[in-house]
Enzyme design. Sequence first.
Site, mmCIF file in Angstrom:
data_model
loop_
_atom_site.group_PDB
_atom_site.id
_atom_site.type_symbol
_atom_site.label_atom_id
_atom_site.label_comp_id
_atom_site.label_asym_id
_atom_site.label_seq_id
_atom_site.Cartn_x
_atom_site.Cartn_y
_atom_site.Cartn_z
ATOM 1 N N ASP A 136 0.835 -1.199 0.000
ATOM 2 C CA ASP A 136 0.000 0.000 0.000
ATOM 3 C C ASP A 136 0.873 1.253 0.000
ATOM 4 O O ASP A 136 0.378 2.352 -0.227
ATOM 5 C CB ASP A 136 -0.924 0.006 1.226
ATOM 6 C CG ASP A 136 -1.920 1.157 1.192
ATOM 7 O OD1 ASP A 136 -2.584 1.330 0.148
ATOM 8 O OD2 ASP A 136 -2.026 1.891 2.191
ATOM 9 N N HIS A 160 -1.548 3.919 -1.599
ATOM 10 C CA HIS A 160 -1.616 4.401 -0.216
ATOM 11 C C HIS A 160 -3.062 4.731 0.178
ATOM 12 O O HIS A 160 -3.397 5.873 0.514
ATOM 13 C CB HIS A 160 -0.728 5.628 -0.031
ATOM 14 C CG HIS A 160 -0.293 5.823 1.397
ATOM 15 N ND1 HIS A 160 0.884 6.419 1.741
ATOM 16 C CD2 HIS A 160 -0.896 5.504 2.573
ATOM 17 C CE1 HIS A 160 1.012 6.471 3.057
ATOM 18 N NE2 HIS A 160 -0.071 5.915 3.589
#
Length: 317
Positions: free
Chosen positions: A258, A282
């Site tokens: 992520d 993210h």
Amino acid sequence: MWSSVALRPLQRLSVTRLNLSAAKTLQKNMSTLQRVYVTRQIPPDGLKILRESGQVQFELWDSDDVPVPRAELLQKVKGVDGLLCVLTEKIDAELLDAAGPNLKVLSTMSVGFDHLNLEELKKRGGWGTWRTLWLCGYELANSTVGIFGLGRIGVAIAERLAPFKVKRFIYTDVAPRPELASQINAEFVSMDELAKQSDFLAVCCALTPETKEICNKDLFSKMKKTSIFINTSRGGVVNQEDLYEALSTGQIAGAGLDVTVPEPLPTSHPLFTLKNCVILPHIASASYTTRNSMSSLAANNLLLGLRGEPMIKGLPL
């Protein structure tokens, strides 16, 4: 003619001087690139784009005067990921069958498309035939989940995974954290044991000088070949070149990221060429509730600090 004769010995000399390590690295990098066949010596701008993309390795019929013979074309398209053709090539069932299931993209250097059998192309879209091991992965049930950095997020991850019948939770941190560990019945282990025992290893630590690139070839070399590496903390805790090596050589089974360095990660990065690596932009906290909570906390902390009162969440300096 003379330049051709002179070039061949030079090519042989270049190859013989390439050290074994460099040759293996080059071969490994080439093996991860998607294969493309170009059916004609197309104008140089197009070839330059392919050559400099870093995304594909391509072979072409090196002539603009004579079309590639059909037998040669059927042989060359076997197993390719992409095909760049011109209007002299008949793209039909025979060719598509010869190319096989790896073929993902067909690009034609023409405005017209009467040389393409659209019905045959449609048949090969979508998911295709169900296969017994298609998209199979590893189960959380009866697995060992390792958490590197047991804080609120590490505990929250374990709480969400527990209903999937995880057999055991283990963790490592700068020191044992018995209060948090008791909430998820997790056992403290060393970093080495975390790597060796985890079927799924979730990184939840903070990025500090001590944790910078701590997830490197030393860690990956100790992990199981069937293990999955997950990073939701900060990209800087991972040596991405070492991770690419571990994934591309089968040292570990897969990775879910992520966070990366930089963000966003350029699409030309080698990690994007791997089928066993999933990269998200993210978004672990991307819900309306969480983002509103984060903004409220930041605002309240600011006001408390301005009043000289203790903050709800303060970072000790």
